[in-house]
Design a protein around this motif. Sequence first.
Motif, PDB file in Angstrom:
ATOM      1  N   ILE A 196       0.817  -1.219   0.000  1.00  0.00           N
ATOM      2  CA  ILE A 196       0.000   0.000   0.000  1.00  0.00           C
ATOM      3  C   ILE A 196       0.845   1.260   0.000  1.00  0.00           C
ATOM      4  CG2 ILE A 196      -1.606   1.348   1.429  1.00  0.00           C
ATOM      5  CD1 ILE A 196      -3.056  -1.157   2.099  1.00  0.00           C
ATOM      6  N   ARG A 197       1.982   1.240   0.681  1.00  0.00           N
ATOM      7  CA  ARG A 197       2.741   2.478   0.837  1.00  0.00           C
ATOM      8  C   ARG A 197       3.229   3.049  -0.505  1.00  0.00           C
ATOM      9  NH1 ARG A 197       6.474   1.802   6.284  1.00  0.00           N
ATOM     10  NH2 ARG A 197       5.021   2.873   7.687  1.00  0.00           N
ATOM     11  N   ASN A 198       3.730   2.197  -1.353  1.00  0.00           N
ATOM     12  CA  ASN A 198       4.215   2.716  -2.644  1.00  0.00           C
ATOM     13  C   ASN A 198       3.087   3.343  -3.478  1.00  0.00           C
ATOM     14  OD1 ASN A 198       6.850   2.021  -2.086  1.00  0.00           O
ATOM     15  ND2 ASN A 198       6.672  -0.013  -3.027  1.00  0.00           N
ATOM     16  N   PRO A 199       1.932   2.674  -3.644  1.00  0.00           N
ATOM     17  CA  PRO A 199       0.839   3.338  -4.356  1.00  0.00           C
ATOM     18  C   PRO A 199       0.370   4.608  -3.658  1.00  0.00           C
ATOM     19  CG  PRO A 199       0.448   0.987  -4.267  1.00  0.00           C
ATOM     20  CD  PRO A 199       1.622   1.259  -3.389  1.00  0.00           C
ATOM     21  N   LEU A 200       0.375   4.578  -2.303  1.00  0.00           N
ATOM     22  CA  LEU A 200      -0.039   5.777  -1.574  1.00  0.00           C
ATOM     23  C   LEU A 200       0.918   6.934  -1.846  1.00  0.00           C
ATOM     24  CD1 LEU A 200      -1.153   4.462   1.957  1.00  0.00           C
ATOM     25  CD2 LEU A 200      -2.597   5.360   0.129  1.00  0.00           C
ATOM     26  N   ALA A 201       2.209   6.624  -1.857  1.00  0.00           N
ATOM     27  CA  ALA A 201       3.190   7.682  -2.122  1.00  0.00           C
ATOM     28  C   ALA A 201       2.987   8.270  -3.517  1.00  0.00           C
ATOM     29  CB  ALA A 201       4.598   7.124  -1.972  1.00  0.00           C
ATOM     30  N   SER A 202       2.688   7.399  -4.489  1.00  0.00           N
ATOM     31  CA  SER A 202       2.458   7.892  -5.856  1.00  0.00           C
ATOM     32  C   SER A 202       1.196   8.751  -5.915  1.00  0.00           C
ATOM     33  CB  SER A 202       2.351   6.717  -6.822  1.00  0.00           C
ATOM     34  OG  SER A 202       3.556   5.964  -6.822  1.00  0.00           O
ATOM     35  N   ILE A 203       0.146   8.285  -5.248  1.00  0.00           N
ATOM     36  CA  ILE A 203      -1.114   9.038  -5.248  1.00  0.00           C
ATOM     37  C   ILE A 203      -0.922  10.396  -4.591  1.00  0.00           C
ATOM     38  CG2 ILE A 203      -3.464   9.090  -4.313  1.00  0.00           C
ATOM     39  CD1 ILE A 203      -3.491   6.027  -4.622  1.00  0.00           C
ATOM     40  N   ARG A 204      -0.204  10.391  -3.446  1.00  0.00           N
ATOM     41  CA  ARG A 204      -0.001  11.656  -2.740  1.00  0.00           C
ATOM     42  C   ARG A 204       0.838  12.625  -3.568  1.00  0.00           C
ATOM     43  NH1 ARG A 204       2.906  14.769   0.667  1.00  0.00           N
ATOM     44  NH2 ARG A 204       1.897  15.464   2.610  1.00  0.00           N
ATOM     45  N   ALA A 205       1.914  12.112  -4.162  1.00  0.00           N
ATOM     46  CA  ALA A 205       2.776  12.988  -4.949  1.00  0.00           C
ATOM     47  C   ALA A 205       2.032  13.573  -6.147  1.00  0.00           C
ATOM     48  CB  ALA A 205       4.010  12.213  -5.413  1.00  0.00           C
ATOM     49  N   THR A 206       1.214  12.737  -6.799  1.00  0.00           N
ATOM     50  CA  THR A 206       0.465  13.222  -7.958  1.00  0.00           C
ATOM     51  C   THR A 206      -0.571  14.262  -7.541  1.00  0.00           C
ATOM     52  OG1 THR A 206       0.773  11.085  -9.055  1.00  0.00           O
ATOM     53  CG2 THR A 206      -1.000  12.515  -9.882  1.00  0.00           C
ATOM     54  N   ALA A 207      -1.316  13.957  -6.453  1.00  0.00           N
ATOM     55  CA  ALA A 207      -2.348  14.876  -5.994  1.00  0.00           C
ATOM     56  C   ALA A 207      -1.735  16.183  -5.516  1.00  0.00           C
ATOM     57  CB  ALA A 207      -3.170  14.233  -4.882  1.00  0.00           C
ATOM     58  N   GLN A 208      -0.609  16.094  -4.814  1.00  0.00           N
ATOM     59  CA  GLN A 208       0.026  17.304  -4.317  1.00  0.00           C
ATOM     60  C   GLN A 208       0.568  18.154  -5.466  1.00  0.00           C
ATOM     61  OE1 GLN A 208       3.377  16.655  -1.687  1.00  0.00           O
ATOM     62  NE2 GLN A 208       2.873  18.491  -0.486  1.00  0.00           N
TER      63      GLN A 208
END
Length: 439
Positions: free
Chosen positions: A231-243
């Motif tokens: 989960i952490r890797n997809p979460l990091a990608s989602i957060r970076a994209t959204a930010q």
Amino acid sequence: MTLRSRLTLLFLAAVEVTFLSAVAAYWGLQSWRLVTEELTVIHEQHQRLGAVLDRLAARPARLGADSRVGDALDGLRQNVQTVDEAERIEALAAAAQAGVPQRTRRAVKRLARYYEGEQRRLRDRGTFLGWMSNGILAGIVGLVVASFLGFLAAIRAWFVEPVRALERATEIMSTGDLGHRIALAGDDELAALAGSINRMAASLAHIQTRLVTSERFALLGELAAYVAHNIRNPLASIRATAQAEAIERSANDPTRAALEDIVNAVDRLSAWVTDLLRSVSPVALERRPGSVSELVARCVELARPRLRAAGIDVSVAVPPTPAVAFDQAKLEQVVSAVLANATDASPPGSRIGVSVEHDTGTVALRIADEGAGVPPNRRGRLFTPFSTSKATGTGLGLWLSQKIVVAHGGTITLRDGRGGGTTVEIRLPIAEDLRWPAS
């Protein structure tokens, strides 16, 4: 009463029954022996008197010179039993010596009546002894039977039933029901054994619970590590994209708020994953000597902005305390978590009390709120993972706090406050080699 005392009591009772039976039997035998001896003596005396009568019938005028009559009179004198008998025998001897037949016959009849009376008396005494012996025999039989039944009842109540209760309880416990308890009252050895078995069952139940919990959290740790890894890797990608997208949007763009919500949601999910990993991981402490009072004061200062925003006052009483060896970061996490719970539970306008005390062996931290308190149905689950009544809580705060405090060798407990609310008490041992007042 101990088993030794009960066995001693049974033994003394058996000895008493045996002694009474022996005394009664001895009395009966002695009484019959005395009656028999007296009857024998009276019979022999009567026979000697018969010899005198025979010689009186054959030679009435020469009784005084008859050797057989003299021998019979000597025999009567030697076996005399009473003064009355002796007087009658001497009267007969005097009449025989005088050679007066009529006087001699009167003396013989008088002595014969005495012997007949003695025989009747002894027969009556024998009849009485017969009745008495039968009564004593019946009493002995009744006493023996009652004692036997009493012994059986005592053995059943003192030994058989407790042993059966122990057997039944151990059979139930052997099926896995370690919550079953043996109900044996008293202070004897069997009751002590039952208490030991109950304590052993409680200890085994506790160990079983710990083993089950360890197995569950070992499995949960593997699952948490797997979830975190995936989960952490997809979460990091989602957060970076959204930010990144949110930065490119203007402040008036309606999608900017949605993107910021995505970032916040990812942060909450990441924090939840972190808490989950921390909850199933062993607590590794980096202990250093320090002041609990200073740590608590620092945590309160960090929490003041949130307390002011919630309209909650805080009273702090943290005098200097002896040095304690603790992990500062982890203990700050515990104090901050408890303060956060107290803030969430307190209504606006209330007060949270924070105090630190110490005695010869421990330092005690107490955080008391004025909230509604903990419902009774939740008290037993407060320190279990994922137990929470908050809409946004994970239920891991108190569980992690307890793990950290226990790793320090301390305790954390909850109790109702005096005026309502809840008081959390954390006790930490004072380091044996660091007993100086902390500044």
